[in-house]
Design a protein around this motif. Sequence first.
Motif, PDB file in Angstrom:
ATOM      1  N   ASN A   1       0.693  -1.433   0.125  1.00  0.00           N
ATOM      2  CA  ASN A   1       0.036   0.098  -0.145  1.00  0.00           C
ATOM      3  C   ASN A   1       1.028   1.581  -0.284  1.00  0.00           C
ATOM      4  OD1 ASN A   1      -3.328  -0.784   0.610  1.00  0.00           O
ATOM      5  ND2 ASN A   1      -1.797  -2.159   1.840  1.00  0.00           N
TER       6      ASN A   1
ATOM      7  N   ASP B   1       4.694   1.213  -5.150  1.00  0.00           N
ATOM      8  CA  ASP B   1       4.355   0.198  -6.322  1.00  0.00           C
ATOM      9  C   ASP B   1       5.655  -0.080  -6.505  1.00  0.00           C
ATOM     10  OD1 ASP B   1       1.970   1.758  -6.726  1.00  0.00           O
ATOM     11  OD2 ASP B   1       2.666   3.185  -7.426  1.00  0.00           O
TER      12      ASP B   1
ATOM     13  N   HIS C   1       5.420  10.481  -2.998  1.00  0.00           N
ATOM     14  CA  HIS C   1       4.682  10.950  -1.261  1.00  0.00           C
ATOM     15  C   HIS C   1       4.966  12.134  -1.353  1.00  0.00           C
ATOM     16  CE1 HIS C   1       3.341   7.006  -0.242  1.00  0.00           C
ATOM     17  NE2 HIS C   1       3.065   7.075  -1.020  1.00  0.00           N
TER      18      HIS C   1
ATOM     19  N   PRO D   1      -0.090   4.140  -3.032  1.00  0.00           N
ATOM     20  CA  PRO D   1      -1.719   4.522  -2.799  1.00  0.00           C
ATOM     21  C   PRO D   1      -1.940   5.041  -1.440  1.00  0.00           C
ATOM     22  CG  PRO D   1      -2.273   2.548  -2.930  1.00  0.00           C
ATOM     23  CD  PRO D   1      -0.865   2.964  -3.675  1.00  0.00           C
ATOM     24  N   TYR D   2      -1.293   4.746  -0.415  1.00  0.00           N
ATOM     25  CA  TYR D   2      -0.725   5.582   0.790  1.00  0.00           C
ATOM     26  C   TYR D   2      -0.075   5.744   1.087  1.00  0.00           C
ATOM     27  CZ  TYR D   2      -5.940   3.745   0.564  1.00  0.00           C
ATOM     28  OH  TYR D   2      -7.321   3.244   0.423  1.00  0.00           O
TER      29      TYR D   2
ATOM     30  N   GLN E   1      -4.563   8.111   2.969  1.00  0.00           N
ATOM     31  CA  GLN E   1      -4.732   8.141   1.480  1.00  0.00           C
ATOM     32  C   GLN E   1      -3.689   9.451   0.928  1.00  0.00           C
ATOM     33  OE1 GLN E   1      -8.345   9.008  -1.220  1.00  0.00           O
ATOM     34  NE2 GLN E   1      -9.068   6.723  -0.301  1.00  0.00           N
TER      35      GLN E   1
ATOM     36  N   TYR F   1      -2.388  10.485  -5.438  1.00  0.00           N
ATOM     37  CA  TYR F   1      -2.044   8.812  -6.371  1.00  0.00           C
ATOM     38  C   TYR F   1      -1.982   9.066  -7.610  1.00  0.00           C
ATOM     39  CZ  TYR F   1      -1.624   3.749  -7.030  1.00  0.00           C
ATOM     40  OH  TYR F   1      -0.586   2.300  -7.624  1.00  0.00           O
TER      41      TYR F   1
ATOM     42  N   PHE G   1      -8.845   6.709  -7.116  1.00  0.00           N
ATOM     43  CA  PHE G   1      -9.311   5.592  -6.063  1.00  0.00           C
ATOM     44  C   PHE G   1     -10.625   6.505  -6.453  1.00  0.00           C
ATOM     45  CE2 PHE G   1      -5.579   7.912  -3.542  1.00  0.00           C
ATOM     46  CZ  PHE G   1      -5.220   6.752  -3.186  1.00  0.00           C
TER      47      PHE G   1
ATOM     48  N   ASN H   1     -12.902   4.160  -1.488  1.00  0.00           N
ATOM     49  CA  ASN H   1     -12.180   3.172  -1.108  1.00  0.00           C
ATOM     50  C   ASN H   1     -11.449   3.798  -0.128  1.00  0.00           C
ATOM     51  OD1 ASN H   1     -10.551   2.912  -4.734  1.00  0.00           O
ATOM     52  ND2 ASN H   1     -10.986   1.557  -3.661  1.00  0.00           N
TER      53      ASN H   1
ATOM     54  N   ARG I   1      -7.084  -0.305  -1.438  1.00  0.00           N
ATOM     55  CA  ARG I   1      -7.598  -0.020  -3.172  1.00  0.00           C
ATOM     56  C   ARG I   1      -9.001  -1.352  -4.196  1.00  0.00           C
ATOM     57  NH1 ARG I   1      -4.673   0.387  -8.614  1.00  0.00           N
ATOM     58  NH2 ARG I   1      -5.801   3.158  -9.055  1.00  0.00           N
TER      59      ARG I   1
END
Length: 550
Positions: free
Chosen positions: A72, A75, A114, A212-213, A228, A232, A236, A240, A545
Motif C-alpha cells: 500500500n 508501487d 509522496h 496509494p497510501y 490516502q 496518486y 481512487f 476506497n 484499493r
Amino acid sequence: MKQMKRNVGFRLASLAMVACLLAVLGLAFAAAQASAAGAPGGPRIVRFTMANTPKIDPAVGSDGSSSSALVNLYDSLVFPEYDGSVSPLLATRWDVSPDGLTYTFRLRSGARFHNGKEVTADDVVFSMERMLTIKQGYAFLFTGRVKAVTAPEKSTVTFQLEKPFGPFLPTLSRLYILNKDQVMANLQPGQYGDKQDYGRAWLTSNDAGSGPYRVKELRQNEYLLAEQFKEYWGGFKPGNPEGFKLIGSTEPVMVRTLMSRKELEIADEYQPMENYRSFARMPEVEVVNYATGKLMYVATNTAKAPTDDIHFRKALAHVIDYDTLTKMVFPDTKPAVGPVSAALPGHDARLPAAKQDLEAAKKELAQSKYAGKLDQYPVDLVWVAETPDREKLALSIQADAAKVGIKVNVIKTPWVSVVEQASKPQTTPMACTVVVSPNYSEAGALLGAAFHSNATGRWENMTWSKDAEVDKLIDEAIQTTDRQQRFEKYAAAQRKIMEVFPTIPVFEAPEKRAYQTSYIYWQPAELIKAGKPVLAVMGYLNYMRNIEYK
C-alpha cells in the motif's frame, strides 16, 4: 494421549484464569482504537490486525504484516492479480530478449512519490541495488540472478540477468520502488560506505514510496496508521478507504471484542477456531477462506541434534496425526501432498498425502544414529505465541511422538523472536511450526523460499539444509522459460526434497478471515463467494484499493 489431555486441560485452565483480565484489557483497547481510528461518523478507514507491527523498509520487511504495509505504501513495476497473472503498474510495457536475459521496462509518466518528486528509472535502479546490498527482506528473490540494472533513459530501465529466470516478471511485484533522493537525504552513520546506513534508520518509521497510501504514524509494537495519497497517479474509487490502521496484535479477546463492536473491519488469519465460530454468529460479519498457496510446516533445523538425522526427521513426520489435525483442530485444511501447496501451479499431485504411520516411525528411528538413546535427545518444538491454535498442533505432536519414545518439549515463542533466532543455525529452533507463503504464484516461490540453501537464515527457511542436488533442481526449474517444462522440473525438485526431507510439510493452510459485510466491500472475499479462485500473493489481500466502503 492421557498426558496430552492433562497438558491441554492445565493450559486451558490457565487461559481461563486470565481471560477475564484480557477481556477488560481488550475492551479498554477497543475504546482507544475507536477514538483513534474513526468511530461511526469519523473518517472511513480500514482497521485490520496482524501478528506484529510492520517493517516498512522495502529492503528489510518480508513477513505478512510488512508485506501488507508495503503493497500500500509503495508501487512496484508490476501488480500480481488474484488469478495468478501480473499486470502493469509503474511499468506500462516491457520487452524480453530472445535469450531471456534482458528485460526492458517503460515507466508510466505522471507517477510521483509522496513528496511530489517524479518516479524515474534511476529510482528503480537505486531500489534494486539497495536491496541487493542490504541482503534482507525479499533480496533472496534477486540475489545471484540480477547481474545489472541500468537506466538508459529517464523512463526506461533494463535488467540484465545472470541466467534465464522463468518467473522473473512476477517476482518484480516484490521490488518496491523508493525515492532515491529522499532516502539519500536522510542518511545516518552506518555500514554501507558512502551510503552510510542507506536510510534504514529513517525508513523504520517513514516511507519513501509512490503507493496509494502514505505513513501518517507508526508506533512500534502498536500500530501503523496510513492515509490516502491524494495525488496518486492511479486515482481512487469513491468508496476506497481514506486510510488504514494495521494493528500489531492478534490477542483473541481484543480482536473478538473489536469485531463485535464494528471497530475492526478485517480480522487476522491467526485467530483460534473458537473465535471464528464467534465471528460467524455475529450479525453482518462473514468468515471466508482463501487458498493462497500457504503450507504449514514443522521446520526442522538440520544443523542440530537430533533433527540433523534424516531418519529421525522422517520418524517425526510419521508420528503426526494429520487426519485428526485437519478434521478436528484445523478444519478447512487438508494434509500436505509434498513440500508445495496444491493450490500453486507447478505442484506435483503425484506425491502421496501425509499420513500417520507409527510402525514406519519406529523403523526410521531404528536406522537413526540416535536409536537407543532417544531420552538423551529431546526435541524442542517452538510454536508462535501470536497463533494460539498452533499450541494444539505442538501438543498433538508431543503426545504422538511419545508413543515411539521421542520426547518433545513444547515452547511458546513470540514471532519477532522466531524471526531473530532464524538468522543463525545455533539460535534457530530445533523444530518450529511455521506457515510459508508464496511470493509469486508458482511452485518455485515456495521451493526457493523454503528449501533453497541461499534462503537459509530467514524465517521461511529454518532448515539450514545445504543439499546441492536440491539447489540444482530448483535452479534448473527456475531458469526454464517454457512454463510446462518449468513445471516438470518443479516436480523433480519436489520429489528430491521428499527424499532428503529437510522439513516436515503438515497441511494446506488457507487464510481464514472475518470481515464486516454490512459496510465493507472486499474484492477478494466477493470473488471467493462468487465461486472464483483467489490466489493472492502474501500481503495483497490487504491492498486497500480493492476495498470499498458501501
